[in-house]
Design an enzyme around this catalytic site. Structure first.
Site, PDB file in Angstrom:
ATOM      1  N   TYR A 155       0.922  -1.400  -0.128  1.00 51.73           N
ATOM      2  CA  TYR A 155      -0.052   0.113   0.035  1.00 51.73           C
ATOM      3  C   TYR A 155       0.880   1.187   0.083  1.00 51.73           C
ATOM      4  CZ  TYR A 155      -3.352   3.481   1.720  1.00 51.73           C
ATOM      5  OH  TYR A 155      -3.969   4.853   1.879  1.00 51.73           O
ATOM      6  N   ASP A 250       9.192   2.286  -0.572  1.00 46.14           N
ATOM      7  CA  ASP A 250       8.341   3.168   0.349  1.00 46.14           C
ATOM      8  C   ASP A 250       8.474   2.569   1.472  1.00 46.14           C
ATOM      9  OD1 ASP A 250       6.082   4.151   1.618  1.00 46.14           O
ATOM     10  OD2 ASP A 250       4.557   3.535   0.328  1.00 46.14           O
ATOM     11  N   LYS A 278       5.073   9.093   8.807  1.00 45.51           N
ATOM     12  CA  LYS A 278       4.901   8.619  10.290  1.00 45.51           C
ATOM     13  C   LYS A 278       5.966   8.881  11.323  1.00 45.51           C
ATOM     14  CE  LYS A 278       2.048   4.723   8.446  1.00 45.51           C
ATOM     15  NZ  LYS A 278       0.684   4.772   8.887  1.00 45.51           N
TER      16      LYS A 278
HETATM   17  C1  LIG Z   1       3.776   2.149   3.167  1.00 46.01           C
HETATM   18  C2  LIG Z   1       2.757   3.340   3.337  1.00 46.01           C
HETATM   19  N1  LIG Z   1       2.812   4.318   2.377  1.00 46.01           N
HETATM   20  C3  LIG Z   1       2.222   5.255   2.279  1.00 46.01           C
HETATM   21  C4  LIG Z   1       0.931   5.333   3.198  1.00 46.01           C
HETATM   22  C5  LIG Z   1       0.241   6.695   3.326  1.00 46.01           C
HETATM   23  O1  LIG Z   1       0.450   7.436   4.110  1.00 46.01           O
HETATM   24  P1  LIG Z   1      -0.621   8.670   4.604  1.00 46.01           P
HETATM   25  O2  LIG Z   1      -1.694   7.805   5.628  1.00 46.01           O
HETATM   26  O3  LIG Z   1       0.370   9.363   5.744  1.00 46.01           O
HETATM   27  O4  LIG Z   1      -1.093   9.181   3.685  1.00 46.01           O
HETATM   28  C6  LIG Z   1       0.981   4.516   4.242  1.00 46.01           C
HETATM   29  C7  LIG Z   1       0.013   4.637   5.189  1.00 46.01           C
HETATM   30  O5  LIG Z   1      -0.338   3.779   6.216  1.00 46.01           O
HETATM   31  C8  LIG Z   1       1.759   3.340   4.129  1.00 46.01           C
HETATM   32  O6  LIG Z   1       1.815   2.496   5.193  1.00 46.01           O
END
Ligand SMILES: Cc1ncc(COP(=O)(O)O)c(C=O)c1O
Length: 443
Positions: A155, A250, A278
């Protein structure tokens, strides 16, 4: 109505969560600001959090819960850490936002670049979604190519080009995984299974030279914890390099969580671009994408790839992030978390080993953990997760909640340990997990 004691956790007469949820649903879609919070996957009423401290929070019923969600990852030091609060309060007293350069963003970028391999430049955003979306734009701008590759089971936030599922047939064009995503946008995203070298070979042979970027969670933690084989990660990295494809890792969850150097240090692989969120914001809204100067020289104001944000580099978020990373560096927090994770893992494995009839496996990377329900083998792909995992988890979740242990309200979300959790918390959790598993598999 009487309110129960936070310490006893009695919920005899309290129903404030239910009242608030009814009110919320009249004004917030589904009663929430982000879907998984609505408890749809586990049933029941979401807990409305009144306050949180360390490893626990107290809900509006007055019940205290041991929290293994920790706001989905930012709180590696636990809720309301005194040093973070004081950094935030100090920054707030000097202004909430400037819309102009300031020291905090330089310091945080320097810290990130010092700890993570291959980083010359950092651009801050206000969320992880913006970070991945912007990293893709930079990769497209740098390569002049449009197509991107992602993996099923990862994700990357909710931008259009990433809410895409595999289409039917091998190496097909992606299809929207959400209503509202244009099919024409989804078609530019291809989706492959994790853990499959042959699928990579076939894709890169057919489309490698027209692909701008491959994006992945090197430690996939959004569809369970789908730890990958290092050989698979290396194979992908080499194929991407050979075809001039920008590799984007990511690390919104894994960055500064699995260690100061993230998954890059764990696997000894340096991606071209990395995205953070985060932990780098210490609990405040924040994201970042980072990498080599040769790519970032293409980003506005230096180059033609546009990206911007009113609150990007927000001074409060920078203060929380700086103090968090400073404490991680200063206190050897990752060693402490590894010991805590190991204690949890040994407890979980012992109880699972003692009950061969329980269809569950336990997996962990540092302070991330996950119970994979429905099978005794840990899956490496989303399609390997058992069909009845969600149904089993529903029972497990409810049993834990009754004993004031709060896990993510979805079978596919991981658990988070923080430095505020102690051995006693882990031991209590192990005992609760054992009773909850016994209940889950006795039904
Ligand atoms: C691996 C990863 N990438 C991107 C995101 C998106 O981040 P945000 O919720 O701060 O937009 C998340 C959110 O949980 C994530 O776990």
């Amino acid at each position: 109505m009487t309110t129960s004691s936070p310490e006893t956790g009695s919920t005899e007469t309290a129903c404030r969560n239910a009242e608030l949820f009814a009110r919320a649903q009249a004004v917030l879609p589904g009663g929430v600001s982000s879907p998984v919070r609505a408890f749809r996957a586990v049933g029941g009423t979401p807990l409305f959090v009144r306050e949180a401290k360390g490893a626990t929070f107290v809900d509006e019923n007055g019940t205290r819960y041991l929290d293994f969600v920790q706001s989905w990852g930012p709180l590696i030091l636990g809720h309301a850490h005194p040093e973070i609060l004081s950094a935030v309060q100090d920054a707030a007293s000097r202004g909430l936002t400037f819309g102009a350069p300031h020291t905090g963003e330089v310091e945080l970028a320097e810290r990130i670049a010092r700890q993570y391999p291959g980083i010359d430049r950092v651009r801050f955003t206000s969320s992880g979604t913006e970070a991945t979306m912007s990293a893709l734009r930079l990769a497209r701008g740098a390569t002049g190519r449009d197509r991107i590759l992602k993996f099923s089971g990862c994700y990357h936030g909710h931008s259009d080009g990433l809410l895409v599922a595999a289409g039917s047939g091998a190496i097909t064009l992606g299809e929207p995984s959400s209503a509202g995503v244009p099919a024409d946008v989804a078609r530019l995203t291809s989706v492959l299974p994790l853990d499959d070298e042959a699928a990579l070979d076939a894709y890169f042979t057919a489309h490698g030279d027209e692909t701008a970027a491959v994006i992945l969670e090197p430690i996939p933690a959004n569809n369970g914890l789908l730890l990958q084989r290092p050989e698979w990660l290396r194979h992908l990295h080499e194929l991407a390099a050979r075809h001039g494809v920008v590799t984007i890792w990511d690390e919104v969850i894994s960055g500064f969580r699995v260690g100061l150097g993230g998954a890059a240090a764990v696997y000894g692989i340096t991606p071209d671009l990395v995205t953070f969120g985060k932990i780098v914001g210490g609990g405040m809204p924040c994201g970042a994408f980072a990498g080599a100067a040769r790519l970032f020289d293409r980003l506005a104001p230096l180059g033609p790839v546009y990206q911007a944000g009113t609150l990007s580099g927000n001074p409060i978020a920078m203060a929380a992030g700086n103090r968090t990373l400073q404490i991680l560096e200063r206190d050897g927090v990752h060693d402490q978390l590894e010991a805590l994770g190991d204690r949890l893992e040994r407890g979980a494995r012992a109880m699972i080993d003692a009950h061969p009839d329980w269809r569950v496996a336990f997996v962990r990377q540092g302070s991330l953990f996950w119970f994979a329900f429905g099978d005794r083998t840990v899956p490496r792909t989303d399609s390997a997760i058992a069909a009845d995992a969600a149904a089993l988890y529903r029972r497990f979740f409810a049993a834990c909640l009754r004993e004031q242990v709060y896990l993510a309200p979805s079978a596919y979300e991981v658990g988070f340990l923080s430095a505020a959790h102690g051995d006693a918390d882990v031991d209590r959790a192990i005992a609760v997990f054992e009773r909850a598993l016994a209940e889950t598999f006795s039904a």
